[in-house]
Enzyme design. Structure first.
Site, PDB file in Angstrom:
ATOM      1  N   HIS A  24      -5.742   2.877   1.384  1.00 41.11           N
ATOM      2  CA  HIS A  24      -5.026   3.890   1.826  1.00 41.11           C
ATOM      3  C   HIS A  24      -5.655   4.747   3.023  1.00 41.11           C
ATOM      4  O   HIS A  24      -5.206   5.005   4.200  1.00 41.11           O
ATOM      5  CB  HIS A  24      -4.943   4.953   0.851  1.00 41.11           C
ATOM      6  CG  HIS A  24      -4.279   4.643  -0.496  1.00 41.11           C
ATOM      7  ND1 HIS A  24      -3.373   3.642  -0.453  1.00 41.11           N
ATOM      8  CD2 HIS A  24      -4.279   4.755  -1.762  1.00 41.11           C
ATOM      9  CE1 HIS A  24      -3.035   3.409  -1.738  1.00 41.11           C
ATOM     10  NE2 HIS A  24      -3.703   3.922  -2.609  1.00 41.11           N
ATOM     11  N   ASP A  57       0.859  -1.236  -0.039  1.00 39.41           N
ATOM     12  CA  ASP A  57      -0.058   0.113  -0.047  1.00 39.41           C
ATOM     13  C   ASP A  57       1.031   1.104  -0.179  1.00 39.41           C
ATOM     14  O   ASP A  57       1.547   1.633   1.107  1.00 39.41           O
ATOM     15  CB  ASP A  57      -0.946   0.033   1.275  1.00 39.41           C
ATOM     16  CG  ASP A  57      -1.765   1.108   1.284  1.00 39.41           C
ATOM     17  OD1 ASP A  57      -1.438   2.310   0.845  1.00 39.41           O
ATOM     18  OD2 ASP A  57      -3.000   0.948   1.757  1.00 39.41           O
ATOM     19  N   HIS A  58       1.058   2.012  -1.141  1.00 34.02           N
ATOM     20  CA  HIS A  58       2.154   2.860  -1.157  1.00 34.02           C
ATOM     21  C   HIS A  58       2.033   4.003  -0.212  1.00 34.02           C
ATOM     22  O   HIS A  58       2.958   4.828  -0.059  1.00 34.02           O
ATOM     23  CB  HIS A  58       2.365   3.425  -2.578  1.00 34.02           C
ATOM     24  CG  HIS A  58       1.425   4.283  -3.173  1.00 34.02           C
ATOM     25  ND1 HIS A  58       0.129   4.076  -3.519  1.00 34.02           N
ATOM     26  CD2 HIS A  58       1.380   5.697  -3.102  1.00 34.02           C
ATOM     27  CE1 HIS A  58      -0.569   5.031  -3.902  1.00 34.02           C
ATOM     28  NE2 HIS A  58       0.174   6.219  -3.556  1.00 34.02           N
TER      29      HIS A  58
HETATM   30  C1  BG6 Z   1      -3.707   4.676  -6.078  1.00 36.91           C
HETATM   31  C2  BG6 Z   1      -4.866   4.825  -6.814  1.00 36.91           C
HETATM   32  O1  BG6 Z   1      -3.537   3.669  -5.259  1.00 36.91           O
HETATM   33  O2  BG6 Z   1      -3.333   5.734  -5.309  1.00 36.91           O
HETATM   34  C3  BG6 Z   1      -5.197   6.109  -7.627  1.00 36.91           C
HETATM   35  O3  BG6 Z   1      -5.342   3.422  -7.598  1.00 36.91           O
HETATM   36  C4  BG6 Z   1      -4.845   7.220  -6.916  1.00 36.91           C
HETATM   37  O4  BG6 Z   1      -6.431   6.046  -8.388  1.00 36.91           O
HETATM   38  C5  BG6 Z   1      -3.553   7.263  -6.047  1.00 36.91           C
HETATM   39  O5  BG6 Z   1      -4.530   8.271  -7.779  1.00 36.91           O
HETATM   40  C6  BG6 Z   1      -3.347   8.229  -5.458  1.00 36.91           C
HETATM   41  O6  BG6 Z   1      -1.868   8.301  -4.879  1.00 36.91           O
HETATM   42  P1  BG6 Z   1      -1.137   9.376  -4.339  1.00 36.91           P
HETATM   43  O7  BG6 Z   1       0.245   8.948  -4.005  1.00 36.91           O
HETATM   44  O8  BG6 Z   1      -0.997  10.326  -5.670  1.00 36.91           O
HETATM   45  O9  BG6 Z   1      -1.860  10.217  -3.490  1.00 36.91           O
END
Ligand code: BG6
Length: 516
Positions: free
Chosen positions: A265, A202-203
């Protein structure tokens, strides 16, 4: 006497002994196999991150990266494609010579993942890379979720190409479509791998400010005593994006905002705010505490879902002074689509610490700007001593800004200088970039290194994933069974439908950003 003092000093169990250098960041040789190697994530994030780690000397001398994909390509073509990706997506670090040296370690194999025999070819290819003695083989599944099961099955059928103890698997979210399919995916994964070999990415967990929540809460002694229902009034967790769905209509139609952001997230952020202190900084000790939070989130009865969970879908509008089309007009989207692109919900946590404190989550595409943050609002003082009856006194708050700025803000009231006795809210800011002169480029670097080194702390464990599905499944199901009658119900470039404002107003609160 000395013994007694030892016993009473700050406890440091679970920490690394001092004969290991504090910044020991050695990484063992590894082979990384990327399913979907030529895909979007690989080009935008994975390969540029690995290149950046390479030029920062954070990768070992010996490593190999094997990209897999359906398209026929030679190693040279793949390397040229990735040179371009590095140049396009991480231009400030692009240096031709260094990039050329890096892509020499890149290889490519075209394969049909539905064909079990193709996995024998894969195993041979891994063997030919002559990396057997490196003993650290990672499979990165950067593919659409529906293809995950067949890959895991066929990998297992091929004996993981290596003694299984030497392999790891990295899986991108969403982990299934709901609790049931998530469990099924997990069953398949566990047939092939042990839980400690599974890295569910989960980045958000790789973002510096997100990790800092743990440091803030448990590295300081002054905040924890007030981190509870006695002092905290409510919490707002926001993941707002100005982007629409880009070219991902097919994916997004299947996913929607809950599967895309909330189930993973947003609930990860909630757990970091709400969890009890872990007894040590160790993957499972931390993950144990997070899972407890999910298990104490109060289920919303079906007949109250519409009251506490608000959905939205954007119509045409203007974002950052540019005209934006509505969701239903986007490529590969059904013109009658019921897919929500916006979510606002109220969650209650039934435990001793948080009973009665609402946690509001809000996330949407095509909002006025990209802003992710956690806002913790504290109770007002019991008596308003200063100002006039009509003056509104701002409550104390802590704001963890995750992006675009990595910042920590404490809001408090001070006296306006001069003859009056009026208070004014001021912000005390801590900005990461100013303080450390670094800005994180992408959380993937940290997560990739952790996976290669075998640190699971920032990855989701299955019981948590299952519990997170348990929280959102009833909402998804209710919304699927009762299509929205008012979609689109917010204009691109606004903070979402009116109903979301009402959700907070009925509790006497206000979203931090709400002016349309
Ligand atoms: C991803 C989603 O996990 O997270 C995307 O699939 C989203 O739809 C993105 O745009 C948002 O990540 P960040 O790091 O730009 O907030």
């Amino acid at each position: 006497m000395a013994k007694i003092r030892d016993f009473h000093t700050l406890q440091k169990r679970f920490l690394t002994p001092c004969d290991v250098a504090a910044e020991d960041d050695t990484v063992d040789p590894f082979t990384l196999v990327i399913f979907g190697g030529g895909g979007d994530l690989s080009q935008r994030k994975l390969i540029p991150s690995l290149y950046h780690l390479f030029i920062e000397n954070k990768l070992p001398d010996d490593f190999a990266i094997l990209g897999l994909g359906r398209r026929e390509k030679t190693d040279e073509q793949f390397q040229a494609m990735m040179m371009e990706a590095i140049r396009d997506f991480i231009p400030k670090y692009y240096e031709e010579k260094k990039a050329a040296a890096f892509v020499e370690q890149l290889h490519y194999l075209s394969m049909d993942v539905n064909n079990p025999e193709a996995f024998q070819t894969l195993c041979h290819r891994i063997k030919d890379l002559n990396t057997a003695e490196w003993g650290n083989l990672l499979y990165y599944l950067s593919v659409p979720p529906e293809i995950l099961p067949v890959i895991v099955k066929n990998l297992n059928g091929a004996g993981l190409c290596r003694d299984s103890a030497e392999s790891k698997i990295i899986v991108e979210k969403p982990f299934g479509r709901d609790r049931e399919s998530g469990n099924e995916l997990n069953r398949l994964l566990l047939e092939a791998f042990e839980e400690k070999q599974i890295y569910r990415i989960d980045h958000y967990l790789g973002k510096e400010t997100v990790q800092n929540l743990l440091f803030f809460r448990f590295g300081n002694s002054i905040f924890e005593p007030m981190w509870n229902r006695r002092y905290v009034d409510h919490v707002q967790i926001m993941v707002a994006e100005d982007l629409g769905i880009e070219q991902r209509g097919n994916f997004y139609e299947q996913a929607g905002v809950i599967r895309d952001i909330v189930q993973n997230h947003a609930l990860q952020l909630l757990a970091l705010v709400a969890m009890e202190p872990p007894v040590g900084f160790d993957a499972d000790l931390i993950r144990d505490e997070k899972v407890k939070v999910y298990r104490t989130i109060r289920p919303v009865p079906k007949n109250e879902i519409d009251k506490y969970m608000i959905r939205g879908q954007y119509g045409a509008g203007t974002v950052r002074d540019k005209a934006a089309q509505g969701y239903r007009e986007e490529e590969s989207v059904d013109p009658q689509s019921n897919t929500p692109t916006y979510f606002a919900g109220k969650f209650m946590i039934d435990n001793w610490r948080w009973s009665g404190v609402p946690f509001y989550i809000r996330s949407g595409k095509r909002m006025p700007r990209r802003q992710s943050e956690i806002y913790v609002q504290f109770h007002q003082p019991p008596l308003q001593l200063f100002g006039r009856i009509c003056d509104e006194i701002e409550p104390n708050a802590l704001i963890f800004s995750i992006q675009p700025d990595e910042e920590l803000t404490m809001r408090m009231n001070v006296k306006i200088p001069g003859m009056t006795n009026r208070p004014q809210a001021v912000d005390m800011d801590f900005n990461y970039e100013d303080a450390f002169q670094v800005k994180q480029d992408t959380p993937y670097e940290r997560l990739l290194i952790d996976a290669i080194r075998g640190d699971l702390t920032l990855f989701a464990r299955q019981d948590a994933v299952e519990a997170m599905w348990g929280v959102v499944d009833p909402i998804i199901k209710w919304w699927d069974d009762h299509p929205a009658k008012d979609f689109p119900n917010y204009k691109a470039g606004t903070w979402g439908p009116k109903a979301a404002d009402k959700l907070l107003e009925q509790d006497g609160h206000r979203w931090r950003f709400h002016k349309q």
